[in-house]
Scaffold this active site. Structure first.
Site, PDB file in Angstrom:
ATOM      1  N   LYS A  67      92.790  26.977  55.464  1.00  0.00           N
ATOM      2  CA  LYS A  67      92.836  26.513  56.863  1.00  0.00           C
ATOM      3  C   LYS A  67      91.554  26.812  57.650  1.00  0.00           C
ATOM      4  O   LYS A  67      91.248  26.129  58.615  1.00  0.00           O
ATOM      5  CB  LYS A  67      94.041  27.122  57.592  1.00  0.00           C
ATOM      6  CG  LYS A  67      95.350  26.499  57.123  1.00  0.00           C
ATOM      7  CD  LYS A  67      96.547  26.986  57.890  1.00  0.00           C
ATOM      8  CE  LYS A  67      97.782  26.328  57.287  1.00  0.00           C
ATOM      9  NZ  LYS A  67      98.975  26.503  58.053  1.00  0.00           N
ATOM     10  N   THR A 156      95.058  44.364  55.003  1.00  0.00           N
ATOM     11  CA  THR A 156      93.601  44.487  55.115  1.00  0.00           C
ATOM     12  C   THR A 156      93.263  44.473  56.608  1.00  0.00           C
ATOM     13  O   THR A 156      93.232  43.410  57.235  1.00  0.00           O
ATOM     14  CB  THR A 156      92.911  43.292  54.404  1.00  0.00           C
ATOM     15  OG1 THR A 156      93.518  43.128  53.128  1.00  0.00           O
ATOM     16  CG2 THR A 156      91.423  43.496  54.267  1.00  0.00           C
TER      17      THR A 156
HETATM   18  P1  ATR Z   1      94.539  34.016  53.600  1.00  0.00           P
HETATM   19  O1  ATR Z   1      94.570  35.448  54.042  1.00  0.00           O
HETATM   20  O2  ATR Z   1      93.605  33.764  52.455  1.00  0.00           O
HETATM   21  O3  ATR Z   1      94.387  33.053  54.722  1.00  0.00           O
HETATM   22  P2  ATR Z   1      97.309  33.599  53.572  1.00  0.00           P
HETATM   23  O4  ATR Z   1      98.194  33.235  52.436  1.00  0.00           O
HETATM   24  O5  ATR Z   1      97.254  32.746  54.760  1.00  0.00           O
HETATM   25  O6  ATR Z   1      95.925  33.758  52.905  1.00  0.00           O
HETATM   26  O7  ATR Z   1      97.681  35.032  54.048  1.00  0.00           O
HETATM   27  C1  ATR Z   1      98.327  35.917  53.272  1.00  0.00           C
HETATM   28  C2  ATR Z   1      98.793  37.053  54.156  1.00  0.00           C
HETATM   29  O8  ATR Z   1      99.772  37.787  53.429  1.00  0.00           O
HETATM   30  C3  ATR Z   1      97.676  38.009  54.489  1.00  0.00           C
HETATM   31  O9  ATR Z   1      97.949  38.576  55.742  1.00  0.00           O
HETATM   32  C4  ATR Z   1      97.823  39.031  53.366  1.00  0.00           C
HETATM   33  O10 ATR Z   1      97.305  40.303  53.638  1.00  0.00           O
HETATM   34  P3  ATR Z   1      95.791  40.646  53.202  1.00  0.00           P
HETATM   35  O11 ATR Z   1      94.938  40.044  54.254  1.00  0.00           O
HETATM   36  O12 ATR Z   1      95.742  42.124  53.172  1.00  0.00           O
HETATM   37  O13 ATR Z   1      95.576  40.021  51.860  1.00  0.00           O
HETATM   38  C5  ATR Z   1      99.312  39.128  53.277  1.00  0.00           C
HETATM   39  N1  ATR Z   1      99.749  39.673  51.992  1.00  0.00           N
HETATM   40  C6  ATR Z   1      99.755  39.044  50.797  1.00  0.00           C
HETATM   41  N2  ATR Z   1     100.219  39.868  49.834  1.00  0.00           N
HETATM   42  C7  ATR Z   1     100.503  41.057  50.443  1.00  0.00           C
HETATM   43  C8  ATR Z   1     101.017  42.314  49.995  1.00  0.00           C
HETATM   44  N3  ATR Z   1     101.351  42.517  48.713  1.00  0.00           N
HETATM   45  N4  ATR Z   1     101.208  43.293  50.903  1.00  0.00           N
HETATM   46  C9  ATR Z   1     100.884  43.095  52.207  1.00  0.00           C
HETATM   47  N5  ATR Z   1     100.394  41.932  52.699  1.00  0.00           N
HETATM   48  C10 ATR Z   1     100.209  40.921  51.827  1.00  0.00           C
END
Ligand code: ATR
Length: 276
Positions: A67, A156
């Site tokens: 996005k 993160t």
């Molecule tokens: P992107 O961050 O690339 O835009 P997204 O699918 O829109 O992808 O977002 C995924 C979200 O789920 C993020 O907030 C991610 O956290 P991180 O930024 O730390 O990656 C969160 N997320 C995915 N897996 C996770 C996990 N195992 N524990 C905590 N948060 C998770």
């Protein structure tokens, strides 16, 4: 011969019901169009945008994780896309410019916020979990409703601080502290991918919450995430992301085809019967 070709780009896409939604409306309104899944890698974005420019594709939706990644390839950002730096709908305008728009805010407002019985949520304290592609749209819609206390937490933390640059009034919370904070908030919104079918899930228990908590999960497939099930058992009001998904699609369709498609019962049934 199909006259107009549309699709959704992202990865993974297997869970997406967008083709079902748009192809249903094409049929209903007698439009010669087709909408398909276009699973691509990051380095293929430019090639896809060129297809829009050359009228090979007439419109695309963008989902995780692209996005924001599509933005450098666009000529113009309009409407809510500008406010959030998040694009989920792309098309070519009459001047031949590739335009990025955002229909997630509309989807979240129509599919969740405007549905809440008590519209006086200015005083509500909201905890937003995640800082991914859709989170800025959620925060923008909450601020539109004049909500003052918005906590945002992401595994993160740097990504949460990136969002704060855009919306300075939000407060960032450490991921370790979400369970403790959940006790004091009125609305929890999950914008992470935790809970998606075949993915990981929350390790937190969220045992102590206000009895009148509202829990919103942006995930719609599965229809009930583990968190939704858990809160439902405690008689807490829960929503999934299905309505938001349908409304964002409705607005994308109307931007591309200049028809406001109806969300009818048959469509809802069709989508619900395809959820996991
Ligand atoms: P992107 O961050 O690339 O835009 P997204 O699918 O829109 O992808 O977002 C995924 C979200 O789920 C993020 O907030 C991610 O956290 P991180 O930024 O730390 O990656 C969160 N997320 C995915 N897996 C996770 C996990 N195992 N524990 C905590 N948060 C998770």
């Amino acid at each position: 011969m199909i006259d107009k070709k549309f699709g959704i780009i992202g990865k993974p896409l297997s869970h997406s019901l967008s083709p079902m939604l748009h192809n249903y409306w094409f049929k209903k309104y007698g439009i010669s169009g087709n909408y398909s899944l276009i699973e691509i890698e990051l380095n293929e974005i430019e090639k896809i945008i060129e297809k829009i420019r050359n009228n090979v594709l007439h419109g695309i939706n963008v989902t995780v994780p692209y996005k924001q990644a599509v933005i450098p390839f666009l000529d113009l950002m309009v409407g809510d896309a500008k406010k959030t730096s998040s694009v989920n709908t792309i098309s070519l305008n009459k001047e031949g410019k590739v335009v990025g728009n955002n229909t997630d805010i509309y989807g979240f407002e129509q599919g969740f916020l405007n549905k809440l019985r008590n519209q006086n949520f200015k005083q509500n304290v909201v905890l937003v979990l995640g800082a991914g592609g859709v989170t800025a749209s959620v925060i923008y819609a909450l601020l539109n409703k004049k909500i003052e206390k918005i906590f945002v937490s992401n595994r993160t933390v740097e990504k949460a601080y990136e969002i704060k640059k855009k919306f300075p009034s939000i407060e960032i919370l450490k991921w370790e502290n979400i369970e403790a904070k959940a006790k004091d908030v009125d609305i929890i919104i999950n914008t992470t991918s935790l809970g998606l079918a075949e993915g990981s899930d929350f390790k937190q228990e969220f045992k102590a919450t206000k009895p009148n908590l509202v829990y919103y999960d942006i995930i719609y497939n599965p229809e009930e995430t583990m968190m939704v099930k858990k809160f439902k058992k405690k008689n807490i009001l829960t929503y999934n992301g299905l309505e938001m998904f349908i409304y964002q699609g409705q607005k994308s369709f109307s931007l591309w085809n200049e028809i406001d498609p109806e969300i009818d019962i048959e469509l809802k049934k069709k989508i619900e019967s395809n959820l996991k």
